[in-house]
Design an enzyme around this catalytic site. Sequence first.
Site, PDB file in Angstrom:
ATOM      1  N   TYR A  64     107.941  46.263  28.911  1.00 51.08           N
ATOM      2  CA  TYR A  64     107.571  46.174  30.323  1.00 51.08           C
ATOM      3  C   TYR A  64     108.758  46.319  31.272  1.00 51.08           C
ATOM      4  O   TYR A  64     108.588  46.313  32.491  1.00 51.08           O
ATOM      5  CB  TYR A  64     106.873  44.834  30.589  1.00 51.08           C
ATOM      6  CG  TYR A  64     105.649  44.632  29.731  1.00 51.08           C
ATOM      7  CD1 TYR A  64     104.453  45.261  30.038  1.00 51.08           C
ATOM      8  CD2 TYR A  64     105.696  43.816  28.597  1.00 51.08           C
ATOM      9  CE1 TYR A  64     103.324  45.085  29.247  1.00 51.08           C
ATOM     10  CE2 TYR A  64     104.576  43.633  27.795  1.00 51.08           C
ATOM     11  CZ  TYR A  64     103.396  44.274  28.132  1.00 51.08           C
ATOM     12  OH  TYR A  64     102.287  44.098  27.340  1.00 51.08           O
ATOM     13  N   HIS A  69     104.796  46.553  37.497  1.00 46.55           N
ATOM     14  CA  HIS A  69     104.260  45.191  37.426  1.00 46.55           C
ATOM     15  C   HIS A  69     105.349  44.156  37.180  1.00 46.55           C
ATOM     16  O   HIS A  69     105.097  42.955  37.320  1.00 46.55           O
ATOM     17  CB  HIS A  69     103.212  45.120  36.313  1.00 46.55           C
ATOM     18  CG  HIS A  69     102.098  44.165  36.577  1.00 46.55           C
ATOM     19  ND1 HIS A  69     101.690  43.793  37.846  1.00 46.55           N
ATOM     20  CD2 HIS A  69     101.262  43.491  35.713  1.00 46.55           C
ATOM     21  CE1 HIS A  69     100.675  42.951  37.760  1.00 46.55           C
ATOM     22  NE2 HIS A  69     100.402  42.740  36.485  1.00 46.55           N
ATOM     23  N   TYR A 114     102.873  35.651  29.319  1.00 48.48           N
ATOM     24  CA  TYR A 114     102.484  36.878  30.010  1.00 48.48           C
ATOM     25  C   TYR A 114     102.047  36.579  31.435  1.00 48.48           C
ATOM     26  O   TYR A 114     101.770  35.438  31.807  1.00 48.48           O
ATOM     27  CB  TYR A 114     101.413  37.618  29.212  1.00 48.48           C
ATOM     28  CG  TYR A 114     101.998  38.319  28.008  1.00 48.48           C
ATOM     29  CD1 TYR A 114     102.603  39.564  28.136  1.00 48.48           C
ATOM     30  CD2 TYR A 114     102.006  37.697  26.756  1.00 48.48           C
ATOM     31  CE1 TYR A 114     103.178  40.195  27.036  1.00 48.48           C
ATOM     32  CE2 TYR A 114     102.579  38.320  25.657  1.00 48.48           C
ATOM     33  CZ  TYR A 114     103.160  39.568  25.808  1.00 48.48           C
ATOM     34  OH  TYR A 114     103.742  40.183  24.723  1.00 48.48           O
ATOM     35  N   ASN A 116      99.470  36.705  33.273  1.00 49.41           N
ATOM     36  CA  ASN A 116      98.266  35.940  33.576  1.00 49.41           C
ATOM     37  C   ASN A 116      98.374  34.457  33.262  1.00 49.41           C
ATOM     38  O   ASN A 116      97.443  33.698  33.545  1.00 49.41           O
ATOM     39  CB  ASN A 116      97.066  36.522  32.823  1.00 49.41           C
ATOM     40  CG  ASN A 116      96.724  37.928  33.279  1.00 49.41           C
ATOM     41  OD1 ASN A 116      97.365  38.468  34.183  1.00 49.41           O
ATOM     42  ND2 ASN A 116      95.727  38.524  32.666  1.00 49.41           N
ATOM     43  N   ASN A 162      96.508  38.677  39.301  1.00 51.84           N
ATOM     44  CA  ASN A 162      96.184  37.677  38.286  1.00 51.84           C
ATOM     45  C   ASN A 162      97.288  36.645  38.080  1.00 51.84           C
ATOM     46  O   ASN A 162      97.010  35.485  37.764  1.00 51.84           O
ATOM     47  CB  ASN A 162      95.854  38.360  36.960  1.00 51.84           C
ATOM     48  CG  ASN A 162      94.527  39.092  37.002  1.00 51.84           C
ATOM     49  OD1 ASN A 162      93.616  38.701  37.727  1.00 51.84           O
ATOM     50  ND2 ASN A 162      94.410  40.165  36.240  1.00 51.84           N
TER      51      ASN A 162
END
Length: 246
Positions: A64, A69, A114, A116, A162
């Site tokens: 990532y 994000h 993560y 969320n 989220n």
Amino acid sequence: MFCASSSPITSPLYPKAYKFSQTKSNSKRFSSLRASLPVSDNKLLKFEYTPWLIVGLGNPGLKYYGTRHNIGFEMIDHIARATDISMNTIQSKALVGIGSVGEVPILLVKPQGYMNFSGESVGPLAAYYQIPLRHILMIYDDMGLSNGVLRLQPKGGHSQHNGLKNVTEHLNGCRGYPRLSIGIGNPPGNMDMKAFLLQKFSPLERKQMDEGLEQGVEGVKTLVEEGFSDSISRFNLGQKYKFHKV
């Protein structure tokens, strides 16, 4: 629901209500936080300064790294470099760095669960260090803003993010915490939103974003030292129109 910043805040993992105390005798954890700062800084710090919990949202792992994000993580890295803070502590499922901006203590945080599940780090850290809601700054990617455009706000909703949703849940549904939104733009055409969020920036987007991150460091430092002053209003105005040609 916006919760008054003066009210005690609880966390599902730390259910006991807390309120930050600015006195030395009632803030042992703040004392240890202060003691962890460099000796040269300790001589200058005063207990009337309430520490800030500055949290960048993102996902852990090289997969990532550099994606849209994860821009919250990048902002934390930029702040850490600018303030000579080492991100070398693991606490409450997060990578944490402790230091200061001027005389104001700060904790820089990158949750390692993560996106969320970010609240599983934010709630316990806020409770442990007795950080009031008004001093919990969340940094996250925002598709509602053009790429590289930033905005500082004293409170707001979750904007269908989220990570913010989960943080709010772990702050008893209170949304009255400050946030730094970092614009990443919208997916082009019919591109899937998830694919867009996990995509890296184009060279032009990367240039715009790097400039925005440097500006964001100054914005955060101003916020920590001055609060939501006229300087922050000018920061937001400059960001809003920085790509407008006269």
